[in-house]
Design a protein around this motif. Structure first.
Motif, PDB file in Angstrom:
ATOM      1  N   ALA A 178       0.776  -1.130  -0.039  1.00  0.00           N
ATOM      2  CA  ALA A 178       0.111  -0.123  -0.054  1.00  0.00           C
ATOM      3  C   ALA A 178       0.823   1.258  -0.083  1.00  0.00           C
ATOM      4  N   VAL A 179       0.267   2.167  -0.620  1.00  0.00           N
ATOM      5  CA  VAL A 179       1.325   3.374  -0.830  1.00  0.00           C
ATOM      6  C   VAL A 179       0.262   4.758  -0.225  1.00  0.00           C
ATOM      7  N   ILE A 180       0.491   5.399   0.596  1.00  0.00           N
ATOM      8  CA  ILE A 180      -0.205   6.486   1.192  1.00  0.00           C
ATOM      9  C   ILE A 180      -0.067   7.587   0.399  1.00  0.00           C
ATOM     10  N   PRO A 181      -1.285   8.123  -0.301  1.00  0.00           N
ATOM     11  CA  PRO A 181      -1.433   9.160  -1.127  1.00  0.00           C
ATOM     12  C   PRO A 181      -0.563  10.425  -0.423  1.00  0.00           C
ATOM     13  N   ASP A 182      -0.070  11.451  -1.065  1.00  0.00           N
ATOM     14  CA  ASP A 182       0.554  12.329  -0.747  1.00  0.00           C
ATOM     15  C   ASP A 182      -0.347  13.351   0.147  1.00  0.00           C
ATOM     16  N   ASP A 183      -1.529  13.449  -0.242  1.00  0.00           N
ATOM     17  CA  ASP A 183      -2.495  14.198   0.376  1.00  0.00           C
ATOM     18  C   ASP A 183      -3.140  13.829   1.420  1.00  0.00           C
ATOM     19  N   GLU A 184      -2.743  12.681   2.047  1.00  0.00           N
ATOM     20  CA  GLU A 184      -3.290  12.061   3.211  1.00  0.00           C
ATOM     21  C   GLU A 184      -2.214  11.703   4.170  1.00  0.00           C
ATOM     22  N   VAL A 185      -2.822  11.700   5.547  1.00  0.00           N
ATOM     23  CA  VAL A 185      -1.797  11.194   6.514  1.00  0.00           C
ATOM     24  C   VAL A 185      -1.856   9.854   6.965  1.00  0.00           C
ATOM     25  N   ASN A 186      -2.910   8.966   6.502  1.00  0.00           N
ATOM     26  CA  ASN A 186      -2.816   7.639   6.703  1.00  0.00           C
ATOM     27  C   ASN A 186      -3.956   6.977   5.575  1.00  0.00           C
ATOM     28  N   TRP A 187      -3.877   5.821   5.538  1.00  0.00           N
ATOM     29  CA  TRP A 187      -4.481   5.337   4.169  1.00  0.00           C
ATOM     30  C   TRP A 187      -5.033   3.954   4.713  1.00  0.00           C
ATOM     31  N   GLY A 188      -6.302   3.692   4.486  1.00  0.00           N
ATOM     32  CA  GLY A 188      -7.015   2.298   4.820  1.00  0.00           C
ATOM     33  C   GLY A 188      -8.441   2.168   4.388  1.00  0.00           C
ATOM     34  N   GLY A 189      -9.050   1.342   4.636  1.00  0.00           N
ATOM     35  CA  GLY A 189     -10.637   1.134   4.107  1.00  0.00           C
ATOM     36  C   GLY A 189     -11.333   2.221   4.438  1.00  0.00           C
ATOM     37  N   PHE A 190     -11.233   2.744   5.822  1.00  0.00           N
ATOM     38  CA  PHE A 190     -12.244   3.988   6.368  1.00  0.00           C
ATOM     39  C   PHE A 190     -11.668   5.367   5.597  1.00  0.00           C
ATOM     40  N   THR A 191     -10.384   5.294   5.330  1.00  0.00           N
ATOM     41  CA  THR A 191     -10.124   6.415   4.650  1.00  0.00           C
ATOM     42  C   THR A 191     -10.581   6.538   3.256  1.00  0.00           C
ATOM     43  N   ILE A 192     -10.248   5.558   2.666  1.00  0.00           N
ATOM     44  CA  ILE A 192     -11.039   5.361   1.246  1.00  0.00           C
ATOM     45  C   ILE A 192     -12.492   5.412   1.190  1.00  0.00           C
ATOM     46  N   LEU A 193     -13.095   4.954   2.224  1.00  0.00           N
ATOM     47  CA  LEU A 193     -14.514   5.206   2.248  1.00  0.00           C
ATOM     48  C   LEU A 193     -14.852   6.432   2.363  1.00  0.00           C
ATOM     49  N   ARG A 194     -14.192   7.200   3.242  1.00  0.00           N
ATOM     50  CA  ARG A 194     -14.354   8.597   3.611  1.00  0.00           C
ATOM     51  C   ARG A 194     -14.015   9.688   2.147  1.00  0.00           C
ATOM     52  N   LYS A 195     -13.346   9.207   1.649  1.00  0.00           N
ATOM     53  CA  LYS A 195     -12.991  10.007   0.486  1.00  0.00           C
ATOM     54  C   LYS A 195     -13.721   9.785  -0.653  1.00  0.00           C
ATOM     55  N   SER A 196     -14.334   8.468  -0.857  1.00  0.00           N
ATOM     56  CA  SER A 196     -15.290   7.904  -1.856  1.00  0.00           C
ATOM     57  C   SER A 196     -16.665   8.649  -1.378  1.00  0.00           C
ATOM     58  N   THR A 197     -17.134   8.757  -0.033  1.00  0.00           N
ATOM     59  CA  THR A 197     -18.473   9.291   0.412  1.00  0.00           C
ATOM     60  C   THR A 197     -18.499  10.968   0.184  1.00  0.00           C
ATOM     61  N   LEU A 198     -17.184  11.524   0.351  1.00  0.00           N
ATOM     62  CA  LEU A 198     -16.992  12.928   0.162  1.00  0.00           C
ATOM     63  C   LEU A 198     -17.156  13.283  -1.435  1.00  0.00           C
ATOM     64  N   LYS A 199     -16.620  12.344  -2.018  1.00  0.00           N
ATOM     65  CA  LYS A 199     -16.631  12.697  -3.841  1.00  0.00           C
ATOM     66  C   LYS A 199     -18.328  12.523  -4.084  1.00  0.00           C
ATOM     67  N   ASP A 200     -18.837  11.421  -3.579  1.00  0.00           N
ATOM     68  CA  ASP A 200     -20.456  11.312  -3.761  1.00  0.00           C
ATOM     69  C   ASP A 200     -21.194  12.495  -3.218  1.00  0.00           C
ATOM     70  N   MET A 201     -20.833  12.963  -2.119  1.00  0.00           N
ATOM     71  CA  MET A 201     -21.684  14.127  -1.762  1.00  0.00           C
ATOM     72  C   MET A 201     -21.419  15.438  -2.469  1.00  0.00           C
ATOM     73  N   LEU A 202     -20.238  15.533  -2.987  1.00  0.00           N
ATOM     74  CA  LEU A 202     -20.023  16.561  -3.808  1.00  0.00           C
ATOM     75  C   LEU A 202     -20.861  16.604  -5.192  1.00  0.00           C
ATOM     76  N   SER A 203     -20.839  15.429  -5.716  1.00  0.00           N
ATOM     77  CA  SER A 203     -21.314  15.173  -7.020  1.00  0.00           C
ATOM     78  C   SER A 203     -23.007  15.386  -6.826  1.00  0.00           C
ATOM     79  N   ILE A 204     -23.497  14.728  -5.656  1.00  0.00           N
ATOM     80  CA  ILE A 204     -24.851  15.138  -5.521  1.00  0.00           C
ATOM     81  C   ILE A 204     -25.334  16.434  -5.379  1.00  0.00           C
ATOM     82  N   LEU A 205     -24.472  17.289  -4.477  1.00  0.00           N
ATOM     83  CA  LEU A 205     -24.758  18.795  -4.497  1.00  0.00           C
ATOM     84  C   LEU A 205     -24.516  19.349  -5.455  1.00  0.00           C
ATOM     85  N   GLU A 206     -23.455  19.079  -6.408  1.00  0.00           N
ATOM     86  CA  GLU A 206     -23.422  19.937  -7.698  1.00  0.00           C
ATOM     87  C   GLU A 206     -24.528  19.562  -8.677  1.00  0.00           C
ATOM     88  N   LYS A 207     -25.047  18.279  -8.777  1.00  0.00           N
ATOM     89  CA  LYS A 207     -26.341  18.197  -9.307  1.00  0.00           C
ATOM     90  C   LYS A 207     -27.502  18.910  -8.732  1.00  0.00           C
TER      91      LYS A 207
END
Length: 191
Positions: A58-87
């Motif tokens: 696993a490689v921790i992305p440069d813009d993250e302080v940690n990386w794992g299932g919950f971080t990936i889920l949080r990032k995915s959820t934020l992306k989904d929320m942004l998409s919903i708000l934009e629509k």
């Protein structure tokens, strides 16, 4: 022995079927067998057995302080929320006062940097004036009790499953936090 073999066979067939099903949609859900390190004996180090290959690769992305299932889920959820708000913002079809229109108004307020810069600290001056007036512990306690926004760093209120009866929820009051990361992220000290 037959019983163990039978359960192992069922387990293997079940996850094999799951893997075939998920490959159809190009997403893997559930257990990621490629993350396991089968060179580790599970009796000696179960965590290493289950997560060893992931930890090695696993490689921790440069813009993250940690990386794992919950971080990936949080990032995915934020992306989904942004998409919903934009629509929702583009459709602009929600009646005033609805939860959707409030969410869009809040989103627009966050994005309106010019208005925020123009307002400056005016929106919080009433609260800062109250903080400046504090002279005793009792006054501090009263202010924190009456203003949840101020109390957040000191107290945290949450609701989740009751410790003694998981069929019901309970409220919990705990110490808050400032939300600062490890000191290394904001300090220039060489300590």
């Amino acid at each position: 022995m037959k019983k163990c073999y039978y359960y192992f066979l069922l387990f293997t067939l079940f996850f094999s079927a799951c893997q075939q099903e998920t490959e159809k949609v190009n997403e893997v859900h559930g257990l990621h067998l490629e993350n396991m390190d089968t060179t580790v004996t599970p009796q000696n180090d179960f965590y290493g057995f289950v997560n060893g290959s992931w930890q090695k690769n696993a490689v921790i992305p440069d813009d993250e302080v940690n990386w794992g299932g919950f971080t990936i889920l949080r990032k995915s959820t934020l992306k989904d929320m942004l998409s919903i708000l934009e629509k929702a913002k583009k459709s602009n079809s929600y009646a005033a006062g609805t939860d959707q229109s409030k969410a869009i108004a809040h989103y627009n307020a966050i994005l309106d940097i010019e208005a925020r810069n123009k307002a400056g600290i005016a929106p919080i001056q009433k609260i800062t004036a109250k903080i400046d007036e504090i002279k005793t512990i009792k006054e501090f306690q009263k202010l924190v009790a009456e203003n949840p926004v101020i109390s957040n760093p000191y107290l945290s209120f949450s609701v989740f499953a009751d410790i003694k009866n998981s069929k019901m929820n309970s409220s919990y009051l705990s110490s808050g936090g400032l939300g600062l990361p490890d000191k290394d992220y904001y300090s220039n000290d060489d300590e």
